[in-house]
Design a protein around this motif. Structure first.
Motif, PDB file in Angstrom:
ATOM      1  N   PHE A   1      -4.765  -2.726  -8.421  1.00  0.00           N
ATOM      2  CA  PHE A   1      -3.535  -2.994  -8.101  1.00  0.00           C
ATOM      3  C   PHE A   1      -3.653  -4.186  -7.030  1.00  0.00           C
ATOM      4  CE2 PHE A   1      -0.274  -2.255  -4.565  1.00  0.00           C
ATOM      5  CZ  PHE A   1       0.753  -2.324  -5.287  1.00  0.00           C
ATOM      6  N   MET A   2      -4.266  -4.215  -6.005  1.00  0.00           N
ATOM      7  CA  MET A   2      -4.032  -5.133  -4.961  1.00  0.00           C
ATOM      8  C   MET A   2      -4.704  -6.674  -5.393  1.00  0.00           C
ATOM      9  SD  MET A   2      -2.635  -4.009  -2.276  1.00  0.00           S
ATOM     10  CE  MET A   2      -2.709  -5.396  -1.320  1.00  0.00           C
TER      11      MET A   2
ATOM     12  N   SER B   1       0.870  -1.232  -0.029  1.00  0.00           N
ATOM     13  CA  SER B   1       0.026   0.099   0.008  1.00  0.00           C
ATOM     14  C   SER B   1       0.814   1.164  -0.034  1.00  0.00           C
ATOM     15  CB  SER B   1      -1.079  -0.081   1.243  1.00  0.00           C
ATOM     16  OG  SER B   1      -1.835  -1.149   1.155  1.00  0.00           O
ATOM     17  N   LEU B   2       1.827   1.329   0.950  1.00  0.00           N
ATOM     18  CA  LEU B   2       2.941   2.388   0.858  1.00  0.00           C
ATOM     19  C   LEU B   2       3.596   2.476  -0.501  1.00  0.00           C
ATOM     20  CD1 LEU B   2       4.221   4.556   2.288  1.00  0.00           C
ATOM     21  CD2 LEU B   2       5.848   3.024   3.226  1.00  0.00           C
TER      22      LEU B   2
ATOM     23  N   ASP C   1       7.154   4.381 -14.360  1.00  0.00           N
ATOM     24  CA  ASP C   1       6.638   2.930 -15.002  1.00  0.00           C
ATOM     25  C   ASP C   1       5.946   2.257 -13.976  1.00  0.00           C
ATOM     26  OD1 ASP C   1       6.005   0.563 -16.180  1.00  0.00           O
ATOM     27  OD2 ASP C   1       7.894   0.487 -17.493  1.00  0.00           O
ATOM     28  N   PHE C   2       4.769   2.640 -13.523  1.00  0.00           N
ATOM     29  CA  PHE C   2       4.246   1.821 -12.326  1.00  0.00           C
ATOM     30  C   PHE C   2       4.106   0.385 -12.211  1.00  0.00           C
ATOM     31  CE2 PHE C   2       1.415   5.950 -12.321  1.00  0.00           C
ATOM     32  CZ  PHE C   2       2.485   6.822 -11.638  1.00  0.00           C
ATOM     33  N   PRO C   3       3.659  -0.262 -13.447  1.00  0.00           N
ATOM     34  CA  PRO C   3       3.643  -1.740 -13.542  1.00  0.00           C
ATOM     35  C   PRO C   3       5.122  -2.375 -13.251  1.00  0.00           C
ATOM     36  CG  PRO C   3       2.380  -0.871 -15.335  1.00  0.00           C
ATOM     37  CD  PRO C   3       3.387   0.094 -14.720  1.00  0.00           C
ATOM     38  N   VAL C   4       6.196  -1.955 -13.710  1.00  0.00           N
ATOM     39  CA  VAL C   4       7.548  -2.600 -13.597  1.00  0.00           C
ATOM     40  C   VAL C   4       8.092  -2.110 -12.034  1.00  0.00           C
ATOM     41  CG1 VAL C   4      10.070  -2.497 -14.419  1.00  0.00           C
ATOM     42  CG2 VAL C   4       8.003  -2.442 -15.909  1.00  0.00           C
ATOM     43  N   ALA C   5       7.840  -0.891 -11.648  1.00  0.00           N
ATOM     44  CA  ALA C   5       8.245  -0.679 -10.333  1.00  0.00           C
ATOM     45  C   ALA C   5       7.573  -1.292  -9.402  1.00  0.00           C
ATOM     46  CB  ALA C   5       8.209   0.958 -10.308  1.00  0.00           C
TER      47      ALA C   5
END
Length: 306
Positions: free
Chosen positions: A49-50, A2-3, A267-271
């Motif tokens: 996301f979760m 979550s963080l 790049d949200f998915p990779v990070a």
């Protein structure tokens, strides 16, 4: 997790910035945002996301234009090879040195080696890496300073040449990491070894006529290793942090390199996937540590009632 979600979304900008050109209309921009799920409210993005991470669905990378799972499958073994080797070497050398220093407590050997190791421990890893590159690559020309393989080889690729070439390229990163990495486990082992030398079972072993080497290794060191096993998990976390720096210094194509690239490119998915997998790795190491406890300390048993 979550963080991690909050921190990444709090960064200014978005990865779609590189996809938008000056000639695009608002409808086209909104279409791109909708394609990548950025039009949804944050609470909806968080739920997706979760759910996705519980099911192992990491999505697709906009930076690399490839499924994130494929990137992880290619990159994770490279990081595990580099830092697994460094981890093993560091936690073999460190406890061994700490064992002897603790056994020789107060001697000139103890003071001189301990002072030198503290000096090494205070040096930044990236500075050591640059120093090694300058000495072993630029000055001596012995070892390559970048990549995992020779970029334009003049030889035929076989199983033997691949293995030899990887070892040739991995030598300098491992040397740079282990030059400092072993000190952490030594600093844990040395005071613990100091304490166990005064225990009754050590005096009893001496009274039985056992050799000093047997008493030191079999009786004293084995009990002193228990805190070191705990420190190994913490050491792994710091080693993973170092991967972000070292892999970029040596251009090693592993997880640390794409962490930097994905964060800089938003790049949200990779990070998210890389940090998630590294967290899972630390949890697995914690489980391995609990299992190792049962070997180091026979008093600890799994699956037995009190």
């Amino acid at each position: 997790m979550s963080l991690l979600f909050v921190l990444l979304r709090s960064m200014p900008g978005s990865f779609i910035t590189s996809m938008i050109s000056s000639g695009m209309t608002n409808e086209q921009i909104q279409q791109i945002r909708e394609t990548w799920g950025l039009n949804e409210p944050l609470w909806r993005q968080y739920i997706d996301f979760m759910i996705n991470y519980q099911t192992g669905n990491f999505g697709r990378s906009p930076t690399y234009n490839a499924p994130v799972a494929d990137l992880m499958i290619r990159r994770m073994p490279r990081t595990l090879v580099l830092f697994g080797a460094t981890f093993l070497i560091g936690f073999i050398i460190g406890p061994l040195v700490g064992m002897y220093l603790g056994w020789w407590r107060g001697s000139k050997k103890d003071k001189s080696i301990f002072s030198t190791s503290l000096l090494l421990y205070s040096m930044p890893s990236f500075w050591i890496s640059w120093l090694f590159i300058w000495v072993f690559n630029y000055e001596l020309g012995w070892l390559p300073s970048a990549y995992m393989f020779t970029q334009f080889p003049e030889f035929q690729w076989t199983a033997f040449t691949v293995m030899r070439d990887v070892l040739y390229h991995i030598a300098l990163p491992i040397m740079s990491l282990t030059f400092i990495g072993w000190v952490g486990s030594m600093l844990i082992m040395r005071p613990t070894m100091n304490q166990v030398t005064d225990e009754g079972y050590v005096f009893l072993a001496h009274a039985k006529g056992l050799s000093e080497r047997t008493v030191m290794i079999k009786h004293a060191a084995r009990n002193a290793l228990i805190p070191v096993a705990t420190g190994a998990v913490v050491g792994l976390a710091f080693l993973i942090d170092g991967s972000i720096i070292i892999e970029n210094v040596f251009n090693w194509p592993g997880m640390g390199q794409i962490i930097v690239t994905s964060v800089l490119n938003r790049d949200f998915p990779v990070a998210q996937a890389t940090f998630f997998l590294l967290a899972v790795l630390v949890v697995i190491m914690r489980l391995v540590t609990d299992v190792v406890y049962t070997y180091l300390d026979p008093r600890i048993k799994f699956g037995e009632g009190e």
